[in-house]
Design an enzyme around this catalytic site. Structure first.
Site, PDB file in Angstrom:
ATOM      1  N   LYS A 213       0.817  -1.328   0.062  1.00  0.00           N
ATOM      2  CA  LYS A 213       0.209  -0.119  -0.004  1.00  0.00           C
ATOM      3  C   LYS A 213       0.989   1.279  -0.073  1.00  0.00           C
ATOM      4  CE  LYS A 213      -3.923  -2.180   2.081  1.00  0.00           C
ATOM      5  NZ  LYS A 213      -4.798  -2.306   3.071  1.00  0.00           N
TER       6      LYS A 213
ATOM      7  N   ASP B 199      -9.883   2.252   2.811  1.00  0.00           N
ATOM      8  CA  ASP B 199      -9.644   1.400   4.201  1.00  0.00           C
ATOM      9  C   ASP B 199     -10.397   2.027   5.226  1.00  0.00           C
ATOM     10  OD1 ASP B 199      -8.610  -0.821   2.844  1.00  0.00           O
ATOM     11  OD2 ASP B 199      -6.443   0.059   3.494  1.00  0.00           O
TER      12      ASP B 199
END
Ligand code: ATR
Length: 280
Positions: free
Chosen positions: A66, A102
């Protein structure tokens, strides 16, 4: 011709994202394919370039890529910028635009699905990698009280705290000093410790009257932390399956302009959890 999507990560073979996006696409009536692509930190840039060359329209990024994805994007959303981590890629001309769903996914799962009021919760965040970075800004926006970040590598905890820009509210502490921190209303495990060894030792003194314990992972790797939470009297023990479905729905909405309904997919996946215990 349909559009092309993929999730990148390592290990990725057991990822549920292809199934989740296939279910959303069926629900909304979008023609797409969504595959899992194994990529390590070393070969991620090449894998992403190859995917773009094949006509890839968008992607998701998971462990441990990420933060690397953030660096590879030409442009990023404000929330991805705050997190320094990207979980959603959108093809924009010849470049990648990065976003991060997220945090929104976690907050939606905890508040809407599990009915938790996050406001004023004194919060402990275990971990300071891409997953922790993705959720920290959204937790602050959701109105938690003080946020304490504890990580094996102290420099990473310091960097996360600096990036939040709220020195009076967000604090880095040593993992070894965790017993001195008192009680928390929300404890989030954002480490991948179980994958590489075992969970750091956590004292019972962290648990208060209404503590919610949340593991951002699901399946087998979430079991040790949630077992600790139950054994030590936490009021709620929540794994990351709901967050996974919610972040997927947010990514889907960015790509296709419609937010799918998530309950049916969540119920199907959680009902069949026994067959998913090896999932990542
Ligand atoms: P992710 O995207 O899941 O956050 P990551 O960026 O590799 O993946 O971060 C993994 C997190 O788990 C980090 O906080 C890492 O701590 P370090 O920054 O010290 O590496 C933590 N972690 C991994 N293995 C661990 C272990 N055995 N004990 C404690 N923390 C661990």
């Amino acid at each position: 011709m349909g559009k092309h999507y993929a999730v990148f990560g390592s290990p990725i073979a057991h990822s549920l994202s292809p199934r989740i996006h296939a279910a959303f696409a069926k629900q909304i009536g979008v023609d797409l394919d969504y595959v899992a692509i194994e990529a390590s930190l070393d070969d991620f840039a090449a894998a992403l370039a190859a995917f773009a060359a094949r006509g890839g329209n968008g992607g998701n990024v998971t462990l441990p890529l990420k933060e690397a994805a953030f660096v590879l994007c030409a442009t990023t959303s404000e929330r991805a910028h705050r997190a320094g981590a990207v979980n959603t890629l959108i093809r924009d001309g010849g470049n990648w635009h990065g976003d991060n769903t997220d945090g929104t996914g976690l907050i939606r799962d905890l508040t809407d699905r599990h009915g938790l009021d996050l406001r004023a919760r004194r919060t402990l965040l275990l971990g300071a990698g891409g997953a922790a970075r993705g959720v920290a800004p959204a937790l602050l926006d959701a109105g938690i009280d003080q946020l304490f970040v504890v990580n094996r590598t102290t420099e990473r905890a310091d960097a996360l705290v600096d990036a939040m820009g709220e020195p009076g509210r967000v604090h880095a502490r040593y993992l070894g000093d965790v017993a001195a921190l008192g009680e928390f209303d929300l404890i989030i495990n954002a480490t991948s410790a179980v994958r590489g060894g075992e969970l750091p030792a956590l004292p019972r003194s962290l648990v208060g009257r209404r503590t919610a314990a949340v593991d951002l992972s699901y399946g087998e790797v979430a079991i040790p932390f949630l077992a600790w939470a139950r054994a030590n009297g936490c009021h709620n023990a929540v794994d990351g399956l709901g967050m996974l479905v919610e972040q997927a729905a947010e990514s889907f909405a960015l790509w296709h302009g419609v937010r799918p309904e998530t309950d049916a997919v969540f119920n199907e996946l959680s009902g069949r959890n026994a067959s998913l215990v090896t999932a990542d």
